[in-house]
Design an enzyme around this catalytic site. Structure first.
Site, PDB file in Angstrom:
ATOM      1  N   GLN A  11       0.846  -1.204   0.000  1.00  0.00           N
ATOM      2  CA  GLN A  11       0.000   0.000   0.000  1.00  0.00           C
ATOM      3  C   GLN A  11       0.871   1.240   0.000  1.00  0.00           C
ATOM      4  OE1 GLN A  11      -3.391  -0.327   2.582  1.00  0.00           O
ATOM      5  NE2 GLN A  11      -3.102   1.720   3.363  1.00  0.00           N
ATOM      6  N   GLU A  59      -8.704  -1.446   6.193  1.00  0.00           N
ATOM      7  CA  GLU A  59      -7.474  -1.725   6.939  1.00  0.00           C
ATOM      8  C   GLU A  59      -7.766  -1.750   8.440  1.00  0.00           C
ATOM      9  OE1 GLU A  59      -4.449   1.218   6.228  1.00  0.00           O
ATOM     10  OE2 GLU A  59      -2.936   0.143   7.376  1.00  0.00           O
TER      11      GLU A  59
HETATM   12  C1  LIG Z   1       4.218  -0.947  11.325  1.00  0.00           C
HETATM   13  C2  LIG Z   1       3.729   0.105  10.364  1.00  0.00           C
HETATM   14  C3  LIG Z   1       3.366  -0.273   9.082  1.00  0.00           C
HETATM   15  C4  LIG Z   1       2.946   0.709   8.167  1.00  0.00           C
HETATM   16  N1  LIG Z   1       2.647   0.303   6.907  1.00  0.00           N
HETATM   17  C5  LIG Z   1       2.267   1.234   5.981  1.00  0.00           C
HETATM   18  C6  LIG Z   1       1.999   0.840   4.634  1.00  0.00           C
HETATM   19  O1  LIG Z   1       2.079  -0.328   4.269  1.00  0.00           O
HETATM   20  N2  LIG Z   1       1.662   1.799   3.755  1.00  0.00           N
HETATM   21  C7  LIG Z   1       1.543   3.112   4.105  1.00  0.00           C
HETATM   22  O2  LIG Z   1       1.195   3.932   3.249  1.00  0.00           O
HETATM   23  N3  LIG Z   1       1.814   3.519   5.381  1.00  0.00           N
HETATM   24  C8  LIG Z   1       2.168   2.614   6.321  1.00  0.00           C
HETATM   25  N4  LIG Z   1       2.456   3.001   7.622  1.00  0.00           N
HETATM   26  C9  LIG Z   1       2.451   4.434   7.941  1.00  0.00           C
HETATM   27  C10 LIG Z   1       1.316   4.858   8.838  1.00  0.00           C
HETATM   28  O3  LIG Z   1       0.088   4.853   8.149  1.00  0.00           O
HETATM   29  C11 LIG Z   1       1.673   6.252   9.374  1.00  0.00           C
HETATM   30  O4  LIG Z   1       2.799   6.083  10.210  1.00  0.00           O
HETATM   31  C12 LIG Z   1       0.539   6.872  10.172  1.00  0.00           C
HETATM   32  O5  LIG Z   1      -0.516   7.208   9.320  1.00  0.00           O
HETATM   33  C13 LIG Z   1       1.012   8.129  10.939  1.00  0.00           C
HETATM   34  O6  LIG Z   1       1.635   9.024  10.083  1.00  0.00           O
HETATM   35  P1  LIG Z   1       3.085   9.629  10.436  1.00  0.00           P
HETATM   36  O7  LIG Z   1       3.973   8.473  10.800  1.00  0.00           O
HETATM   37  O8  LIG Z   1       3.485  10.492   9.308  1.00  0.00           O
HETATM   38  O9  LIG Z   1       2.862  10.473  11.762  1.00  0.00           O
HETATM   39  P2  LIG Z   1       2.311  11.968  11.836  1.00  0.00           P
HETATM   40  O10 LIG Z   1       1.082  12.082  11.018  1.00  0.00           O
HETATM   41  O11 LIG Z   1       3.427  12.917  11.542  1.00  0.00           O
HETATM   42  O12 LIG Z   1       1.904  12.076  13.360  1.00  0.00           O
HETATM   43  C14 LIG Z   1       2.856  12.386  14.391  1.00  0.00           C
HETATM   44  C15 LIG Z   1       2.092  12.474  15.711  1.00  0.00           C
HETATM   45  O13 LIG Z   1       1.142  13.571  15.663  1.00  0.00           O
HETATM   46  C16 LIG Z   1      -0.163  13.101  15.970  1.00  0.00           C
HETATM   47  N5  LIG Z   1      -1.147  13.798  15.136  1.00  0.00           N
HETATM   48  C17 LIG Z   1      -1.018  14.140  13.832  1.00  0.00           C
HETATM   49  N6  LIG Z   1      -2.126  14.777  13.380  1.00  0.00           N
HETATM   50  C18 LIG Z   1      -2.990  14.815  14.424  1.00  0.00           C
HETATM   51  C19 LIG Z   1      -4.308  15.324  14.589  1.00  0.00           C
HETATM   52  N7  LIG Z   1      -4.960  15.956  13.597  1.00  0.00           N
HETATM   53  N8  LIG Z   1      -4.902  15.185  15.795  1.00  0.00           N
HETATM   54  C20 LIG Z   1      -4.262  14.569  16.813  1.00  0.00           C
HETATM   55  N9  LIG Z   1      -3.000  14.074  16.716  1.00  0.00           N
HETATM   56  C21 LIG Z   1      -2.376  14.183  15.535  1.00  0.00           C
HETATM   57  C22 LIG Z   1      -0.124  11.610  15.631  1.00  0.00           C
HETATM   58  O14 LIG Z   1      -1.121  10.900  16.354  1.00  0.00           O
HETATM   59  C23 LIG Z   1       1.277  11.217  16.021  1.00  0.00           C
HETATM   60  O15 LIG Z   1       1.335  10.956  17.392  1.00  0.00           O
HETATM   61  C24 LIG Z   1       2.866   2.062   8.556  1.00  0.00           C
HETATM   62  C25 LIG Z   1       3.213   2.423   9.860  1.00  0.00           C
HETATM   63  C26 LIG Z   1       3.635   1.470  10.758  1.00  0.00           C
HETATM   64  C27 LIG Z   1       4.020   1.885  12.154  1.00  0.00           C
END
Ligand SMILES: Cc1cc2nc3c(=O)[nH]c(=O)nc-3n(C[C@H](O)[C@H](O)[C@H](O)COP(=O)(O)OP(=O)(O)OC[C@H]3O[C@@H](n4cnc5c(N)ncnc54)[C@H](O)[C@@H]3O)c2cc1C
Length: 390
Positions: free
Chosen positions: A107, A228
């Site tokens: 994905q 998902e």
């Molecule tokens: C094991 C694992 C597998 C994954 N696999 C995939 C995959 O196959 N494909 C894919 O596309 N992605 C994948 N991901 C990515 C995952 O979807 C993202 O890590 C997730 O959506 C969070 O985005 P970010 O890491 O950019 O954190 P950010 O969005 O930068 O968030 C950082 C922090 O800010 C908080 N935050 C951000 N916005 C808000 C809000 N509006 N209100 C409250 N709190 C907020 C978050 O909760 C978090 O604590 C995977 C992640 C993990 C850990």
């Protein structure tokens, strides 16, 4: 509500059991033809099965010691989107090998600047004759190293609102211009295939790989995320896979001696797990017969912290033994050792706990949107403003 499984003499159960007696070691193709891989999907892939029949099939499959083909992102996240929004050619080409587990999927959604705020994505797909030319970067792509196909969301119209200019594509992962770099993580062995960055440089993606309408991808992306969330919150503690607290209780019984604090923690985690199990049974009809709704977020928001509790407890019960690498511990403790290392990711992937609570607050409780987000501030800027209102 009756949440007991249908009885032993239920005719539907007897029919499924007969099938497994006649096919004690079914091939993936036989399983797919029977409809038992995705009974909740429409025919010809599934059986349009009502919730009770789905439970019976899962139960009888477990009893027969048969496992479904493994293709978590294909079958769990994007397959249902292709069923609904793909054309006939796309369904015929992609779904059968996906269900047989022959072609794995990944994905391609998250980007360095688009995680929780996914619609902020900047990977571009520009139409040029018979192809879209794709440029950009994806990150945290699970299984990218081993996937044959990926579902990609990319910006196809930069001049409209961020939600309306996105399209949804199927990408063969071996196209020229795609570079996959594994990201190491502390789970170890699984790490290389587990997690990657994917770079697109002038990738020529055939236009026929667009799913649905041009610029209509955001709705499908949301459906994929909702699928998902259902998929990740099945019973096993590690996003639906792996052991449950019931298994940990069985291990504790085998250990014989359990101190008072561990006994308290086990009883508490078990109670939580049972409530979640009942909630899952209640949710099954909503999850698979209709499009999954915000209830999927509620379940994941409860289930992920429960996973952390379970793995933390299992790890503590291992004592000093828990300091060893998972492959060095006794087989029965291995899922607890590796699950503990994976557990910090539980409340991040597939939507962080904070984001899930936003969905619950807005879509289930009818609370207003976050004013800072409405005003165009990032989450970090918004929190800074709350701390220093001046
Ligand atoms: C094991 C694992 C597998 C994954 N696999 C995939 C995959 O196959 N494909 C894919 O596309 N992605 C994948 N991901 C990515 C995952 O979807 C993202 O890590 C997730 O959506 C969070 O985005 P970010 O890491 O950019 O954190 P950010 O969005 O930068 O968030 C950082 C922090 O800010 C908080 N935050 C951000 N916005 C808000 C809000 N509006 N209100 C409250 N709190 C907020 C978050 O909760 C978090 O604590 C995977 C992640 C993990 C850990």
């Amino acid at each position: 509500m009756d949440i007991d499984l249908p009885h032993e003499d239920d005719p539907r159960r007897l029919e499924v059991r007969r099938w497994f007696e006649q096919h004690p070691q079914p091939t993936p193709a036989e399983l797919v033809d029977s409809g038992y891989v995705v009974p909740h999907w429409p025919r010809p892939w599934g059986l349009d099965a009502e919730p009770e029949l789905q439970l019976i099939i899962d139960d009888e499959m477990r009893r027969a010691g048969v496992a479904k083909p493994l293709n978590p992102i294909g079958i769990g996240h994007c397959g249902p989107v292709i069923v609904v929004h793909g054309n006939d050619d796309q369904r015929q080409r992609y779904l059968p090998p996906m269900l047989r587990g022959e072609e794995l999927w990944c994905q391609l959604f998250s980007e360095p600047e688009a995680g929780s705020d996914l619609a902020n994505l900047s990977t571009r797909a520009v139409r040029d004759g018979d192809v879209f030319v794709v440029n950009g970067q994806k990150i945290w792509t699970s299984l990218a190293m081993v996937a044959k196909f990926g579902i990609l969301i990319a910006r196809t119209d930069p001049d409209t609102s961020k939600y309306t200019g996105i399209s949804y594509f199927i990408v063969p992962m071996d196209l020229d211009g795609i570079e996959i770099r594994p990201l190491r993580n502390m789970v170890g062995g699984f790490g290389d295939a587990g997690f990657c960055e994917v770079f697109f440089t002038d990738v020529h993606l055939p236009a026929e790989n667009l799913i649905g309408t041009l610029n209509g991808g955001w709705a499908m992306a949301k459906e994929t995320l909702a699928n998902e969330r259902v998929s990740l919150s099945r019973e096993g503690l590690q996003w639906g896979y792996g052991p449950t607290v019931r298994d940990l209780v069985a291990l504790a019984r085998e250990m014989g001696e359990v101190d008072a604090i561990t006994r308290q923690r086990l009883a508490k985690a078990y109670t939580e797990g049972e409530i979640l199990r009942y909630h899952q049974l209640r949710q099954i009809s909503a999850a698979v017969n209709k499009k999954p709704g915000p209830d999927a977020s509620l379940r994941k928001a409860l289930k992920d912290p429960h996973g952390k509790v379970g793995f933390g407890l299992g790890h503590d019960m291992m004592g000093a033994y828990g300091l060893l690498a998972p492959e060095a511990v006794d087989p029965q403790w291995q899922p607890w050792a590796s699950g503990f290392l994976f557990s910090p990711a539980l409340t991040v992937g597939g939507g962080t706990s904070e984001v899930l609570r936003n969905v619950i607050a807005e879509r289930m409780l009818g609370l207003p949107h976050d004013q800072d987000v409405e005003a165009g501030l990032t989450w970090t800027e918004g929190r800074a403003r709350l701390r220093n209102p001046s």
